[in-house]
Design an enzyme around this catalytic site. Structure first.
Site, PDB file in Angstrom:
ATOM      1  N   CYS A 215       0.815  -1.226   0.000  1.00  0.00           N
ATOM      2  CA  CYS A 215       0.000   0.000   0.000  1.00  0.00           C
ATOM      3  C   CYS A 215       0.843   1.268   0.000  1.00  0.00           C
ATOM      4  CB  CYS A 215      -0.956   0.003   1.182  1.00  0.00           C
ATOM      5  SG  CYS A 215      -2.204  -1.274   1.010  1.00  0.00           S
TER       6      CYS A 215
ATOM      7  N   HIS B 178      -3.584   7.040   3.489  1.00  0.00           N
ATOM      8  CA  HIS B 178      -3.959   5.835   2.741  1.00  0.00           C
ATOM      9  C   HIS B 178      -5.339   5.383   3.236  1.00  0.00           C
ATOM     10  CE1 HIS B 178      -3.982   1.949   0.967  1.00  0.00           C
ATOM     11  NE2 HIS B 178      -3.791   1.307   2.100  1.00  0.00           N
TER      12      HIS B 178
ATOM     13  N   ASN C 243     -10.435   0.096  -0.268  1.00  0.00           N
ATOM     14  CA  ASN C 243      -8.973   0.206  -0.281  1.00  0.00           C
ATOM     15  C   ASN C 243      -8.480  -0.190  -1.672  1.00  0.00           C
ATOM     16  OD1 ASN C 243      -6.227  -0.089   0.000  1.00  0.00           O
ATOM     17  ND2 ASN C 243      -6.324  -1.278   1.899  1.00  0.00           N
TER      18      ASN C 243
HETATM   19  O1  UT7 Z   1      -4.055  -1.381   3.242  1.00  0.00           O
HETATM   20  C1  UT7 Z   1      -3.120  -2.281   3.717  1.00  0.00           C
HETATM   21  C2  UT7 Z   1      -3.137  -2.391   5.169  1.00  0.00           C
HETATM   22  N1  UT7 Z   1      -4.355  -3.016   5.624  1.00  0.00           N
HETATM   23  C3  UT7 Z   1      -5.020  -2.488   6.612  1.00  0.00           C
HETATM   24  O2  UT7 Z   1      -4.662  -1.437   7.093  1.00  0.00           O
HETATM   25  C4  UT7 Z   1      -6.202  -3.262   7.150  1.00  0.00           C
HETATM   26  C5  UT7 Z   1      -6.148  -3.250   8.655  1.00  0.00           C
HETATM   27  N2  UT7 Z   1      -7.190  -4.074   9.284  1.00  0.00           N
HETATM   28  C6  UT7 Z   1      -8.494  -3.765   9.210  1.00  0.00           C
HETATM   29  O3  UT7 Z   1      -8.915  -2.855   8.546  1.00  0.00           O
HETATM   30  C7  UT7 Z   1      -9.410  -4.572  10.082  1.00  0.00           C
HETATM   31  O4  UT7 Z   1      -8.640  -5.389  10.933  1.00  0.00           O
HETATM   32  C8  UT7 Z   1     -10.417  -5.469   9.297  1.00  0.00           C
HETATM   33  C9  UT7 Z   1     -11.465  -4.585   8.618  1.00  0.00           C
HETATM   34  C10 UT7 Z   1      -9.683  -6.315   8.286  1.00  0.00           C
HETATM   35  C11 UT7 Z   1     -11.153  -6.377  10.250  1.00  0.00           C
HETATM   36  O5  UT7 Z   1     -11.807  -5.601  11.248  1.00  0.00           O
HETATM   37  P1  UT7 Z   1     -11.579  -5.942  12.796  1.00  0.00           P
HETATM   38  O6  UT7 Z   1     -12.431  -5.031  13.538  1.00  0.00           O
HETATM   39  O7  UT7 Z   1     -10.101  -5.904  13.075  1.00  0.00           O
HETATM   40  O8  UT7 Z   1     -12.146  -7.402  12.891  1.00  0.00           O
HETATM   41  P2  UT7 Z   1     -11.416  -8.721  13.409  1.00  0.00           P
HETATM   42  O9  UT7 Z   1     -10.516  -9.264  12.360  1.00  0.00           O
HETATM   43  O10 UT7 Z   1     -10.858  -8.461  14.763  1.00  0.00           O
HETATM   44  O11 UT7 Z   1     -12.665  -9.671  13.544  1.00  0.00           O
HETATM   45  C12 UT7 Z   1     -13.719  -9.402  14.481  1.00  0.00           C
HETATM   46  C13 UT7 Z   1     -14.849 -10.361  14.203  1.00  0.00           C
HETATM   47  C14 UT7 Z   1     -14.379 -11.801  14.010  1.00  0.00           C
HETATM   48  O12 UT7 Z   1     -15.363 -12.646  14.598  1.00  0.00           O
HETATM   49  P3  UT7 Z   1     -15.126 -13.299  16.040  1.00  0.00           P
HETATM   50  O13 UT7 Z   1     -13.855 -14.094  15.914  1.00  0.00           O
HETATM   51  O14 UT7 Z   1     -14.971 -12.133  16.977  1.00  0.00           O
HETATM   52  O15 UT7 Z   1     -16.353 -14.093  16.250  1.00  0.00           O
HETATM   53  C15 UT7 Z   1     -14.416 -11.973  12.531  1.00  0.00           C
HETATM   54  O16 UT7 Z   1     -14.617 -13.312  12.146  1.00  0.00           O
HETATM   55  O17 UT7 Z   1     -15.512  -9.992  12.990  1.00  0.00           O
HETATM   56  C16 UT7 Z   1     -15.576 -11.134  12.129  1.00  0.00           C
HETATM   57  N3  UT7 Z   1     -15.540 -10.664  10.748  1.00  0.00           N
HETATM   58  C17 UT7 Z   1     -16.646 -10.336  10.071  1.00  0.00           C
HETATM   59  N4  UT7 Z   1     -17.943 -10.340  10.399  1.00  0.00           N
HETATM   60  C18 UT7 Z   1     -18.809  -9.928   9.470  1.00  0.00           C
HETATM   61  C19 UT7 Z   1     -14.461 -10.487   9.970  1.00  0.00           C
HETATM   62  N5  UT7 Z   1     -14.842 -10.032   8.773  1.00  0.00           N
HETATM   63  C20 UT7 Z   1     -16.187  -9.934   8.801  1.00  0.00           C
HETATM   64  C21 UT7 Z   1     -17.151  -9.523   7.869  1.00  0.00           C
HETATM   65  N6  UT7 Z   1     -18.446  -9.536   8.244  1.00  0.00           N
HETATM   66  N7  UT7 Z   1     -16.826  -9.107   6.637  1.00  0.00           N
END
Ligand code: UT7
Length: 326
Positions: A113, A253, A283
């Site tokens: 990125c 970004h 993104n």
């Molecule tokens: O551009 C390059 C660099 N990339 C970034 O900067 C991305 C950085 N990370 C993020 O933006 C976030 O971490 C994400 C958007 C990818 C994920 O959001 P989060 O709030 O960190 O969620 P998480 O991975 O901690 O997951 C929380 C929960 C999980 O369920 P459990 O284990 O708590 O039951 C996931 O399985 O949310 C669940 N989950 C979803 N639920 C509904 C993950 N993706 C989804 C989804 N819909 N699409």
């Protein structure tokens, strides 16, 4: 002192929109979750049979048209991308050829990125050194070509687009004034594509195991992104005695609205000074920063101080001080 200024911005956005409602039909997710956790409403998707060069060419053509310059005036074309048209040759070579930039040399920059910001820095230095007169820096990514639409944690985030800036020399105190960049390869395991390179070339096994897609441990990346993007922007501002009052716009970004807001808060920048368009495009990796400049171009005036900042796979991150030139 010779510097490189941005004199035009172009963009290309594929027509097809992939909304949160569309994604609800593909994976177990909801509009509410996506909006609340990422701030994204829809992204653009480029159809089959077209790659990153297609978008890059159109974005560059718009920048040249806006400036009224022929492609022959360009000496250097850098394409920032993690989804090149081919593993080789460089997408930049194809783009220069299609544009008719016959005098130009060029290459691709891949720093996840951070690709666009790194590319902009290299092009600006080439101009300040006097070796290059005019450069096109293009961020173009067809993220849909490397996204697993069965992985709900990544497929809701990414979209396809391209953005281009034209750089020209100036003796005025505008343009790219300074930058700070960093990288840390220990971050590789949290955000990478496991196969398709020289370590694990494509094979039936890699395809079967779905190893040609973006793999991301989102929470780890999130934490680093908030801290590092703000810290490096702060370091750059402190180096030049800049305060939040001196900044017209923070240009982060566009990876996640929560990352953008947290970084802006750490820098003491109010929301109206932060460029945000993630809701419409998601993104787009190398295209986020030029797309922001493109969308906010009409609000910018000569002399405005912008801090562009990024964080991405590698890990790679950086900040660049750009003073708007028109
Ligand atoms: O551009 C390059 C660099 N990339 C970034 O900067 C991305 C950085 N990370 C993020 O933006 C976030 O971490 C994400 C958007 C990818 C994920 O959001 P989060 O709030 O960190 O969620 P998480 O991975 O901690 O997951 C929380 C929960 C999980 O369920 P459990 O284990 O708590 O039951 C996931 O399985 O949310 C669940 N989950 C979803 N639920 C509904 C993950 N993706 C989804 C989804 N819909 N699409």
């Amino acid at each position: 002192m010779r510097r490189a200024k941005v004199t035009a911005v172009g963009a290309y956005l594929p027509e097809r929109r992939l909304t949160n409602a569309d994604l609800e039909k593909l994976v177990d997710t909801s509009n509410e979750w996506i909006l609340e956790r990422t701030g994204i409403r829809e992204r653009r998707i480029l159809g089959r049979g077209k790659g990153s060069a297609y978008m890059a060419i159109r974005a560059a053509e718009e920048a040249l048209r806006k400036r009224g310059l022929p492609a022959e005036a360009i000496d250097l074309v850098i394409v920032a991308t993690v989804t090149p048209e081919y593993p080789f040759p460089a997408t930049a070579n194809l783009v220069a050829h299609a544009l008719g930039a016959h005098r130009a040399w060029g290459f691709d920059i891949e720093a996840a990125c951070s690709s666009f910001l790194y590319a902009l820095s290299i092009a600006a230095d080439s101009i300040s050194s006097g070796r290059v007169e005019r450069a096109l820096v293009i961020g173009s990514d067809k993220m849909s070509s490397i996204i697993d639409y069965r992985d709900r944690a990544t497929c809701v985030i990414f979209g396809d687009a391209a953005g281009a800036v034209l750089l020209e020399p100036t003796e005025e105190e505008v343009g790219v004034l300074d930058y700070l960049h960093r990288s840390d390869g220990s971050g590789c395991t949290y955000l990478h594509m496991k196969a398709g390179g020289s370590l694990l070339p494509p094979s039936v096994r890699t395809v079967r195991n779905r190893l040609h897609y973006v793999y991301q441990e989102g929470r780890q990346v999130f934490k680093q992104a908030v801290v590092q993007m703000a810290a490096i922007s702060e370091d750059l501002m402190k180096k030049h005695g800049l305060t939040a009052d001196d900044i017209a716009f923070f240009v982060p970004h566009q990876a996640n609205l929560r990352i953008i807001e947290a970084a802006a808060q750490r820098l003491g920048l109010p929301r109206e000074k932060v460029m945000i368009n993630i809701d419409r495009y998601g993104n787009t990796t190398s295209a986020t920063l030029p797309l922001c400049l493109y969308d906010y171009e009409s609000q910018l005036k000569k002399g405005d101080n912008l801090i562009l900042a990024t964080f991405g796979g590698g890990f790679t991150w950086g900040a660049l001080w750009l003073r708007w030139a028109y």
